[in-house]
Design a protein around this motif. Structure first.
Motif, short mmCIF file in Angstrom:
data_model
loop_
_atom_site.label_atom_id
_atom_site.label_comp_id
_atom_site.label_asym_id
_atom_site.label_seq_id
_atom_site.Cartn_x
_atom_site.Cartn_y
_atom_site.Cartn_z
N GLY A 1 162.76 100.38 88.19
CA GLY A 1 162.99 100.94 89.52
C GLY A 1 164.31 100.47 90.11
O GLY A 1 165.04 101.24 90.74
N ALA A 2 164.62 99.20 89.88
CA ALA A 2 165.89 98.65 90.38
C ALA A 2 167.07 99.34 89.72
O ALA A 2 168.03 99.73 90.39
CB ALA A 2 165.95 97.14 90.14
N ILE A 3 166.99 99.50 88.41
CA ILE A 3 168.08 100.15 87.67
C ILE A 3 168.30 101.57 88.18
O ILE A 3 169.43 101.99 88.44
CB ILE A 3 167.80 100.13 86.15
N ASP A 4 167.21 102.32 88.35
CA ASP A 4 167.32 103.70 88.84
C ASP A 4 167.94 103.74 90.24
O ASP A 4 168.79 104.59 90.52
CB ASP A 4 165.94 104.36 88.87
N ALA A 5 167.52 102.82 91.10
CA ALA A 5 168.06 102.82 92.47
C ALA A 5 169.54 102.47 92.48
O ALA A 5 170.33 103.13 93.17
CB ALA A 5 167.26 101.83 93.34
N TYR A 6 169.92 101.45 91.73
CA TYR A 6 171.34 101.07 91.69
C TYR A 6 172.19 102.21 91.12
O TYR A 6 173.29 102.49 91.61
CB TYR A 6 171.56 99.79 90.89
N LYS A 7 171.69 102.88 90.08
CA LYS A 7 172.43 104.01 89.50
C LYS A 7 172.59 105.13 90.52
O LYS A 7 173.66 105.74 90.62
CB LYS A 7 171.72 104.52 88.25
N SER A 8 171.52 105.40 91.26
CA SER A 8 171.60 106.46 92.29
C SER A 8 172.65 106.11 93.34
O SER A 8 173.42 106.97 93.78
CB SER A 8 170.24 106.65 92.97
N GLY A 9 172.68 104.85 93.74
CA GLY A 9 173.68 104.42 94.71
C GLY A 9 175.09 104.53 94.17
O GLY A 9 176.00 104.96 94.87
N LEU A 10 175.26 104.16 92.90
CA LEU A 10 176.60 104.21 92.30
C LEU A 10 177.07 105.65 92.09
O LEU A 10 178.28 105.91 92.14
CB LEU A 10 176.61 103.45 90.98
N ARG A 11 176.15 106.58 91.88
CA ARG A 11 176.55 107.98 91.78
C ARG A 11 177.16 108.46 93.10
O ARG A 11 178.08 109.27 93.11
CB ARG A 11 175.36 108.86 91.40
N ASN B 1 167.34 96.33 95.52
CA ASN B 1 167.05 94.92 95.81
C ASN B 1 165.55 94.68 95.99
O ASN B 1 165.02 93.67 95.53
CB ASN B 1 167.80 94.46 97.06
N ALA B 2 164.88 95.61 96.66
CA ALA B 2 163.43 95.47 96.86
C ALA B 2 162.70 95.56 95.52
O ALA B 2 161.75 94.81 95.27
CB ALA B 2 162.92 96.52 97.83
N HIS B 3 163.16 96.44 94.65
CA HIS B 3 162.56 96.53 93.31
C HIS B 3 162.75 95.22 92.54
O HIS B 3 161.85 94.77 91.84
CB HIS B 3 163.15 97.70 92.52
#
Length: 134
Positions: A112-122, A102-104
């Motif tokens: 950066g947002a895509i990477d963070a959301y993917k990390s969370g979904l993993r 969200n901050a990204h």
């Protein structure tokens, strides 16, 4: 001699309890200020709690959220990265990654947002909010 050791031990135990009370007090007042919309004041209390207990998950998480509400997205992400490292569960880590995403987004850093959301979904594949944001 044994009585002295017992007394010293009791004093040390009671002093550690005072530190916990101070952290709880700072968290309480920080939460009150946050609810009232005074994010600067909330951040002060949360920073005090983090200073007293740097690995405290809730204090770090709340401090990050206060920074986010103040539009200090870099500070929010920095603090949320700490949260990822001290989070007690995968669920908590996934929520931290969601907030980093969200901050990204607020900074219009889409990669950066895509990477963070993917990390969370993993960590939490059933997180529909992160899936939607992604």
């Amino acid at each position: 001699m044994n009585y002295r050791l017992l007394i010293i031990g009791c004093l040390l135990i009671s002093l550690s309890g005072f530190g916990q009370d101070e952290i709880k007090r700072n968290m309480y007042y920080g939460n009150q200020a946050f609810v009232d919309g005074d994010y600067e004041k909330a951040a002060e209390y949360y920073r005090d709690a983090v200073d007293q207990s740097p690995l405290n998950f809730k204090a770090n998480y709340n401090l990050s959220n206060a920074y986010y509400r103040m539009n200090k997205f870099d500070k929010a992400m920095e603090r949320m990265n700490t949260v990822v490292n001290v989070a007690p569960t995968s669920f908590d880590k996934s929520k931290a990654y969601h907030n980093i995403g969200n901050a990204h987004v607020m900074k219009q850093d889409w990669d950066g947002a895509i990477d963070a959301y993917k990390s969370g979904l993993r960590l939490n594949p059933s997180d529909e909010e992160s899936r939607y944001n992604l």
